[in-house]
Every structure is written in C-alpha cells, then in structure tokens.
Enzyme design. Structure first.
Site, PDB file in Angstrom:
ATOM      1  NE  ARG A  33      33.650  45.389  35.956  1.00 12.38           N
ATOM      2  CZ  ARG A  33      32.996  46.208  35.114  1.00 12.38           C
ATOM      3  NH1 ARG A  33      32.040  45.728  34.332  1.00 12.38           N
ATOM      4  NH2 ARG A  33      33.332  47.494  35.030  1.00 12.38           N
ATOM      5  CD  GLU A 189      38.338  57.856  37.074  1.00  5.78           C
ATOM      6  OE1 GLU A 189      38.081  57.631  38.264  1.00  5.78           O
ATOM      7  OE2 GLU A 189      38.267  56.989  36.202  1.00  5.78           O
ATOM      8  CE  LYS A 231      41.122  55.584  37.617  1.00  5.04           C
ATOM      9  NZ  LYS A 231      40.943  54.547  38.646  1.00  5.04           N
ATOM     10  CB  SER A 273      42.079  49.878  32.017  1.00  3.34           C
ATOM     11  OG  SER A 273      41.008  49.355  32.773  1.00  3.34           O
ATOM     12  N   GLY A 275      38.096  50.062  29.493  1.00  2.05           N
ATOM     13  CA  GLY A 275      37.536  49.133  28.517  1.00  2.05           C
ATOM     14  C   GLY A 275      38.576  48.598  27.544  1.00  2.05           C
ATOM     15  CB  SER A 301      44.525  54.290  38.788  1.00  2.00           C
ATOM     16  OG  SER A 301      43.462  54.201  39.713  1.00  2.00           O
ATOM     17  NE  ARG A 304      36.109  48.730  32.841  1.00  2.33           N
ATOM     18  CZ  ARG A 304      35.549  49.610  32.033  1.00  2.33           C
ATOM     19  NH1 ARG A 304      34.737  49.194  31.085  1.00  2.33           N
ATOM     20  NH2 ARG A 304      35.798  50.893  32.154  1.00  2.33           N
TER      21      ARG A 304
END
Ligand code: 13P
Length: 352
Positions: A33, A189, A231, A273, A275, A301, A304
């Site tokens: 990032r 998740e 998640k 999210s 991507g 949650s 990005r």
C-alpha cells in the site's frame, strides 16, 4: 467464558450507523500500500499513518465501532507516547487484533492455502486481552480459481477442493473457541476471493459451501454464536467476469445466501471489501440494508474501501494529515449511512 459480556461486545461492534476499520495489514501488505503512494514502509511511517486514522475524531467517534490491529500496532505508542490502543478507546471504539499468522500452501492441493497460527494462540490471546483487545480476527482464504492471478488460481475449475474448505473451517472454529475461552469476541472470516472470471452464481455456490461447513465446525467445537461476528465476502462477480452483476443483484443474492447459511443467533455480519471500489462497497452494503428486515445487523469491516482515499490524501506528508483525516471521515460516514440503508450516491458527488 462470560457469554453475556461477549454478546455485549459483539453487539457494540455492529452498532447501527457504525462499522469496523480493518487496519491490520501485515508488514508485507502495508508495504504494498505504501509503495503505491511512494512512502517507505518504516516502523515510524506505519505508526504515523495509523495514528492519523485513530486521531480522526469525527470518523472514530461517530462511525467506527472497532479497529482491527496488527501485532506491531497494538504494542506501538503514538508520537506523544500514548499507546495507540488508548487513542482508539478514548474515541469510544473497541480495539481488536488480527491473530492469524498468514497462509501456507496446503499439501496435495495445488494453488490452495491454509491459514496458520493456532500454536500458542491461547497465550497470545491472554496478552492481547491484557493490552485491551476485546475482539480478534482470523482470515481463511478460499480461491475459486480459474483466474490465474498473481500465482493463484492455478488449480483451475476444480478448486476450491473440499479439503481446503474443511481444513480452513476447522482452523476458524479452533480459533473461535480459543478466543471465547479468553473472553475475546472472534471475527470469523472465511473469505472467498473475487479474483478470477467466475460469475456471481459460482461465487454464491462456493460461498454457500464454505459458510455451511464453517457453521458446522463452529457447532462441533461448541462456539457460542451469540458471542461472535461473521466477516464474509459478498456474493459478487469475479473481477474479470465479463458480465458484472448489478448492485441490486449483489444485494439480493448476498442476503438470500446469508439467510440460508447464517443462524439468527449470530449478532452481526461485517463484510470485507475484498477489492471492490470504495463506492461499490458502500452501495452494496446500503442496498442490502434497504432490503430489511434482517435477522442480524449488517455492517462493514473494510480495509481497502476505507483506507484507499486517506492513504492517497496523506501520501506520507505531515502537512497532509488533515486532508487524510477528512478523506477517512468521509468514507467512514458513507459506510455508516450504508449500515442503516440511508446512503445515496448523491452524497458522494456533493462531497467530491
Ligand atoms: P478488505 O476490506 O481490504 O478486503 O480488508 C478487510 C480485511 O480485513 C481482510 O482480511
């Protein structure tokens, strides 16, 4: 285990109008990032960036219920010596911690991964609790394949195998049970990746298998559903699928899928999210909450989709901290509205 207290924390994590900031990028991911905004990934820069987020008063106090931290961050202090965990608590949000230790290749299953980190997890959880963490996260990664992206997807249409689904579900449930024994709410998740050219219906089918197996394992290992948060990914078209499903289709199929797999005893579902673009992730959540009534609270949650804008605005410069905080507050507010189905696209344009 005190289930009433776990349930209280889980409900607070999905407070209507609020959601979770996933700021738990591993050292490798945060470097990627930072590379994109030409910032060197040093310990101080990582601290400065995250301190900027946690000191965003408006975002943190109004729209963020909890923050998922990486191991390095939970032990870090702000520039003035205040523990970053304290900044989060002072804003009225709950500190959480990513406890998995990443993925390894799954033997005999080419292209597939298993998430690791169960060894000594009980001891680590006790230390994190002492530092202030009240929830945790463990991410399992399921690749649908066929995408051939970044070295993944090599298994072709035959993946995911039942093996990958079972071992990952088993590990998720082992982790969740250990968390609850340590009085920490587990975020469970199981992420089905959106890499690839598969359509939304294939994503639906795979996610259904994954969620069914995950809840089966959670039951077997006696995890109390009232004391956890799920998640999941949304039911969504693969990134390279030529036919992209509409916002309404994603919302309707995701709600139908979750209703078929997720018991009502689960207090809340907080999506990753994965991507999606910032605005897509908001629009999808909003459209789902507009469908209501639903048996559980549905919120975000996001990693990005909450951080791309503030990262760009900040770009590693102290002079840009206010701009970064404004960008973060905007996305947090948009997603906060989506968590109650009261967002509309016009709000994005007016802010632009
Ligand atoms: P993304 O929203 O970027 O997918 O990150 C959420 C997360 O915590 C993934 O584990």
């Amino acid at each position: 285990m005190n289930l009433a207290d776990l349930n209280k924390v889980a409900l607070a994590m999905v407070t209507p109008g609020k959601g979770i900031l996933a700021a738990d990028e591993s050292s490798g991911t945060i470097k990627k990032r930072f590379d994109a905004i030409k910032v060197e990934s040093t310990e101080d820069n990582r601290r400065d960036y995250r301190e900027m987020l946690f000191r965003s008063q408006e975002a943190m106090s109004k729209y963020i219920s909890g923050v998922i931290l990486y191991d390095e961050t939970i032990w870090q202090n702000a520039k003035d010596g205040t523990p970053l965990v304290k900044l989060i608590e002072q804003a009225g949000a709950i500190p959480g911690i990513k406890v998995d230790e990443g993925t390894q290749a799954l033997p005999a299953c080419p292209g597939e991964l298993v998430t690791v980190g169960l060894d000594r997890l009980a001891e680590r959880l006790a230390k994190y609790y002492e530092r202030g963490a009240r929830f945790a996260k463990w991410r399992a990664v399921i690749d649908i394949g066929g995408g051939g992206t970044g070295g993944r997807g090599t298994g072709g249409p035959s993946i995911p195998t039942m093996t990958a689904i079972r071992v990952n579900a088993h590990a998720l449930a082992r982790y969740a049970a250990l968390c609850q024994a340590a009085q920490i709410v587990p975020i469970v998740e199981p992420e089905v990746l959106m890499d690839g050219d598969h359509d939304i219906d294939r994503c639906y089918d795979v996610t259904q298998r994954v969620l069914n197996r995950t809840f089966q394992e959670l039951r077997v290992q006696r995890v109390a559903l009232e004391g956890m948060i799920l998640k999941p990914n949304m039911a969504i078209s693969g990134k390279k699928c030529p036919k992209q499903a509409s916002v309404q289709e994603v919302a309707e199929k995701t709600v139908r899928l979750l209703k078929s797999c997720v018991p009502a005893a689960v207090p809340g579902i907080a999506f990753l999210s994965g991507g999606q673009s910032d605005e897509e992730a908001t629009a999808h959540l909003d459209a789902m909450n507009k469908i209501g009534p639903l048996p559980w609270r549905l919120t975000f949650s996001y990693g990005r989709a909450l951080q791309a804008a503030p990262q760009k605005a900040w770009s590693g410069k102290a002079d840009n901290v206010a701009a970064g905080q404004r960008a973060f507050s905007h996305r947090a507010r948009m997603n906060g509205l989506a968590s109650t189905g009261t967002w509309d696209a016009g709000l994005e344009k007016r802010a632009a």
